[in-house]
Design a protein around this motif. Structure first.
Motif, PDB file in Angstrom:
ATOM      1  N   ALA A 179      61.485  -1.273 -20.399  1.00 37.19           N
ATOM      2  CA  ALA A 179      61.716  -2.495 -19.628  1.00 37.19           C
ATOM      3  C   ALA A 179      60.421  -3.271 -19.485  1.00 37.19           C
ATOM      4  CB  ALA A 179      62.269  -2.162 -18.248  1.00 37.19           C
ATOM      5  N   ALA A 180      60.437  -4.510 -19.930  1.00 35.90           N
ATOM      6  CA  ALA A 180      59.310  -5.425 -19.769  1.00 35.90           C
ATOM      7  C   ALA A 180      59.614  -6.352 -18.605  1.00 35.90           C
ATOM      8  CB  ALA A 180      59.092  -6.228 -21.043  1.00 35.90           C
ATOM      9  N   LEU A 181      58.829  -6.267 -17.551  1.00 36.35           N
ATOM     10  CA  LEU A 181      59.056  -7.083 -16.364  1.00 36.35           C
ATOM     11  C   LEU A 181      58.271  -8.385 -16.462  1.00 36.35           C
ATOM     12  CD1 LEU A 181      59.771  -4.108 -15.421  1.00 36.35           C
ATOM     13  CD2 LEU A 181      59.155  -4.865 -13.126  1.00 36.35           C
ATOM     14  N   GLY A 182      58.913  -9.484 -16.109  1.00 35.79           N
ATOM     15  CA  GLY A 182      58.214 -10.749 -16.027  1.00 35.79           C
ATOM     16  C   GLY A 182      57.378 -10.820 -14.760  1.00 35.79           C
ATOM     17  N   TYR A 183      56.722 -11.948 -14.572  1.00 31.78           N
ATOM     18  CA  TYR A 183      55.886 -12.175 -13.390  1.00 31.78           C
ATOM     19  C   TYR A 183      56.648 -13.032 -12.382  1.00 31.78           C
ATOM     20  CZ  TYR A 183      51.904 -10.522 -16.173  1.00 31.78           C
ATOM     21  OH  TYR A 183      51.043  -9.763 -16.938  1.00 31.78           O
ATOM     22  N   PRO A 184      56.715 -12.599 -11.117  1.00 31.20           N
ATOM     23  CA  PRO A 184      57.357 -13.439 -10.089  1.00 31.20           C
ATOM     24  C   PRO A 184      56.546 -14.709  -9.855  1.00 31.20           C
ATOM     25  CG  PRO A 184      56.269 -11.542  -9.090  1.00 31.20           C
ATOM     26  CD  PRO A 184      56.204 -11.333 -10.567  1.00 31.20           C
TER      27      PRO A 184
END
Length: 285
Positions: A179-184
């Motif tokens: 899982a690659a999480l984006g930046y909030p």
């Protein structure tokens, strides 16, 4: 004797069931490896992981939240200031490349990465903050000076580096869900004059920085989708929780007068919300 045989058979059956249940429980524990930069490490969030002070890693970062809520066995090698190349290169003396933590037994991999490549985040924040102060918050001096340069660097360097790294992660952990999480969101969609003292970005540069962050997240999403990874999108759930919001609402601390020792990074609430969103997307229960 027949009755005794029945009791022994029942006991043996119960023991077998207990052994099966124990084995099933043991094998169902997720082998979880957390990679990534300071947004993954939770840099600035207390308590600090004393096992590696160079990486300024928190034991309340989103990997730890996910592990505590799922019962996963966590190996956390996240590190503040990491760039994509540190997936496969040592970041500091004695700090192994992050992908060394992976194996064929790894079940789950998460990371947030890319914001430090080309020093994109820090260069943009410093450039736009300095420009904003020089104009007293008027106009778009940062955009006028830098144009598409930050986005061009993402396209030319960050995106291909992320894609190549995801392929290497897949090769080292072929059985894992990645899982690659984006930046909030760091900035609101439009300028908030009351926020200038905390985030001294000129009014016309607030949407400019927001667009830059969206561009980076799009590059991460593209790299993830092209390599079979899952992208965790924060564009909707972090709306209204940017660095200009009040404490208790914001997920990311402002540049000035924030509550974390590391500015423009997620606070404890932000790390929890990142964990919760990732768990929802990954259906981790």
């Amino acid at each position: 004797m027949p009755k005794l045989r029945h009791v022994m058979t029942t006991s043996a059956f119960a023991a077998a069931l207990a052994l099966t249940a124990t084995t099933a429980h043991a094998t169902s524990t997720l082998d979880y490896v957390a990679l990534g930069d300071s947004y993954s490490a939770g840099s600035g969030v207390l308590p600090v992981d004393l096992s590696n002070l160079l990486c300024l890693r928190s034991t309340a970062n989103y990997p730890h939240v996910i592990a505590s809520r799922t019962g996963a066995h966590l190996k956390d090698v996240t590190c503040g200031a990491a760039q994509t190349r540190h997936f496969t290169e040592s970041q500091y003396p004695g700090v192994a490349p992050q992908t060394d933590a992976l194996s064929t037994d790894t079940d789950l991999v998460t990371f947030t990465m890319g914001g430090n490549d080309n020093n994109t985040f820090i260069n943009a924040i410093v450039a736009c903050g300095t420009a904003g102060i020089s104009t007293g918050g008027k106009g778009s001096p940062c955009k006028d000076k830098n144009g598409s340069s930050f986005e061009d660097e993402i396209d030319a360097n960050t995106y291909p580096a992320l894609k190549a790294s995801l392929e290497k992660i897949r090769a080292k952990a072929p059985n894992a869900r990645v899982a690659a999480l984006g930046y909030p969101w760091i900035t609101p969609a439009t300028a908030d004059p009351s926020c200038f003292v905390k985030l001294p970005i000129a009014s016309g540069d607030v949407p400019y920085l927001r667009s830059l962050q969206a561009h980076l997240n799009a590059a991460i999403k593209r790299a993830a989708e092209e390599t079979g990874a899952t992208y965790v999108d924060f564009s909707q759930v972090s709306e209204g929780h940017d660095a200009c919001k009040a404490s208790g609402t914001r997920w990311v601390e402002p540049l000035l007068f924030g509550q974390n020792i590391v500015p423009v990074h997620p606070n404890a609430l932000g790390e929890r919300r990142m964990a919760e969103r990732a768990m929802t997307v990954l259906d981790l229960g």
